[in-house]
Design an enzyme around this catalytic site. Structure first.
Site, PDB file in Angstrom:
ATOM      1  N   SER A   9       1.930   2.045   2.949  1.00 54.95           N
ATOM      2  CA  SER A   9       1.535   2.080   1.540  1.00 54.95           C
ATOM      3  C   SER A   9       2.520   2.940   0.765  1.00 54.95           C
ATOM      4  CB  SER A   9       0.124   2.652   1.395  1.00 54.95           C
ATOM      5  OG  SER A   9      -0.227   2.826   0.037  1.00 54.95           O
ATOM      6  N   LYS A  14      -3.390   7.771  -1.502  1.00 54.25           N
ATOM      7  CA  LYS A  14      -3.787   7.431  -0.138  1.00 54.25           C
ATOM      8  C   LYS A  14      -3.036   8.281   0.878  1.00 54.25           C
ATOM      9  CE  LYS A  14      -5.296   2.608  -0.609  1.00 54.25           C
ATOM     10  NZ  LYS A  14      -5.105   1.228  -0.093  1.00 54.25           N
ATOM     11  N   ASP A  73      -6.936  -1.537   4.598  1.00 55.23           N
ATOM     12  CA  ASP A  73      -7.294  -2.457   3.532  1.00 55.23           C
ATOM     13  C   ASP A  73      -8.725  -2.114   3.172  1.00 55.23           C
ATOM     14  OD1 ASP A  73      -6.269  -4.610   1.869  1.00 55.23           O
ATOM     15  OD2 ASP A  73      -7.920  -5.777   2.661  1.00 55.23           O
ATOM     16  N   SER A  74      -8.945  -1.913   1.910  1.00 53.11           N
ATOM     17  CA  SER A  74     -10.264  -1.446   1.503  1.00 53.11           C
ATOM     18  C   SER A  74     -10.643  -2.069   0.174  1.00 53.11           C
ATOM     19  CB  SER A  74     -10.287   0.084   1.390  1.00 53.11           C
ATOM     20  OG  SER A  74      -9.308   0.537   0.487  1.00 53.11           O
ATOM     21  N   PHE A 156      -9.278   7.263  -7.405  1.00 50.76           N
ATOM     22  CA  PHE A 156      -8.541   6.145  -7.968  1.00 50.76           C
ATOM     23  C   PHE A 156      -9.362   4.879  -7.777  1.00 50.76           C
ATOM     24  CE2 PHE A 156      -7.255   7.100  -3.650  1.00 50.76           C
ATOM     25  CZ  PHE A 156      -7.304   5.882  -2.995  1.00 50.76           C
ATOM     26  N   GLY A 157      -8.870   3.762  -8.282  1.00 52.98           N
ATOM     27  CA  GLY A 157      -9.574   2.501  -8.101  1.00 52.98           C
ATOM     28  C   GLY A 157     -10.949   2.505  -8.754  1.00 52.98           C
ATOM     29  N   TYR A 158     -11.960   2.153  -7.975  1.00 53.20           N
ATOM     30  CA  TYR A 158     -13.330   2.052  -8.485  1.00 53.20           C
ATOM     31  C   TYR A 158     -14.112   3.355  -8.350  1.00 53.20           C
ATOM     32  CZ  TYR A 158     -12.390  -2.979  -8.343  1.00 53.20           C
ATOM     33  OH  TYR A 158     -11.855  -4.227  -8.549  1.00 53.20           O
ATOM     34  N   LYS A 179     -15.128  14.375  -0.957  1.00 49.84           N
ATOM     35  CA  LYS A 179     -14.838  12.972  -0.683  1.00 49.84           C
ATOM     36  C   LYS A 179     -14.347  12.786   0.746  1.00 49.84           C
ATOM     37  CE  LYS A 179     -12.282   8.958  -2.388  1.00 49.84           C
ATOM     38  NZ  LYS A 179     -11.249   8.457  -3.325  1.00 49.84           N
ATOM     39  N   HIS A 184     -15.514   6.084   2.751  1.00 44.42           N
ATOM     40  CA  HIS A 184     -15.264   4.979   3.665  1.00 44.42           C
ATOM     41  C   HIS A 184     -13.933   5.153   4.387  1.00 44.42           C
ATOM     42  CE1 HIS A 184     -13.394   4.269  -0.150  1.00 44.42           C
ATOM     43  NE2 HIS A 184     -12.810   3.145   0.210  1.00 44.42           N
TER      44      HIS A 184
END
Length: 208
Positions: A9, A14, A73-74, A156-158, A179, A184
């Site tokens: 990545s 990440k 992959d998430s 980040f993201g959602y 976190k 996850h």
């Protein structure tokens, strides 16, 4: 256990997250990213599952760098959307992979859904591929609900619209340490690091 691994990545968030988790586990591993290999090119993520896409990315990174590669992959799965966006999470609003557009579209799609039915979960599958072809995957799941509006600036993201079970804050309102203890990705990474430790010297087997 390899002394250096490459995270497949260019995402700095990440990379920082994985480096924190490896350090917390006390493992003698240096984690670098594909940003250190500018000649590498990302493969097409043509898989139909998180595991397939994670393996595609890890295989490509191992081939490019000659290092043991880790890839994840998430995405987020929303019950009332039949598990979507799922593997399309990063491209939900289009190929540009724009976090804000993805988030806005998802909120609009569940705008009229009442709170009890806004169930969602983050899913992460992490793949491990050695240059010799040894590979396996681990999975982490983080259940929760969707907020009605973004809150928080971490993550980040959602993250700004995901409220983990047992909390009233969004993932983006949690500290990095909070976190890391429950996400996850943290769960998938914890399983991966345990698997890497237990498999030292073993080859040729793929597990999930």
């Amino acid at each position: 256990m390899p002394g250096k691994v490459v995270l497949a990545s260019h995402n700095r968030a990440k990379l920082a997250e994985l480096q924190r988790l490896v350090a917390a586990a006390g493992l003698p591993i240096e984690v670098v990213s594909l940003a250190d290999f500018p000649e590498s090119t990302p493969p097409a993520e043509t898989g139909r599952t998180f595991a397939e896409n994670a393996l595609i990315k890890a295989r490509a990174a191992a081939a490019w760098t000659g290092l043991t590669a880790l890839a994840d992959d998430s995405g987020i799965e929303v019950e009332v959307l039949g598990g979507m966006p799922g593997v399309r999470s990063a491209r939900w609003a289009g190929a540009e992979q724009d976090d804000q557009r993805n988030l806005d579209l998802l909120l609009a799609q569940v705008d009229d859904v009442p709170a009890p039915a806004r169930r969602a979960r983050f899913v992460c599958v992490m793949a491990h591929v050695d240059p010799d072809g040894t590979e396996f995957t681990t999975e982490g799941i983080w259940p929760g609900t969707l907020a009605t509006a973004p809150r928080g600036t971490n993550g980040f993201g959602y993250d700004p619209i995901f409220v983990p079970d047992g909390d009233d804050r969004t993932s983006a309102e949690l500290s990095p340490e909070e976190k890391d203890a429950q996400s996850h990705r943290a769960r998938a990474v914890a399983k991966m690091l345990a698997a890497m430790s237990s498999r030292t010297g073993n080859t040729g087997e793929q597990t999930t």
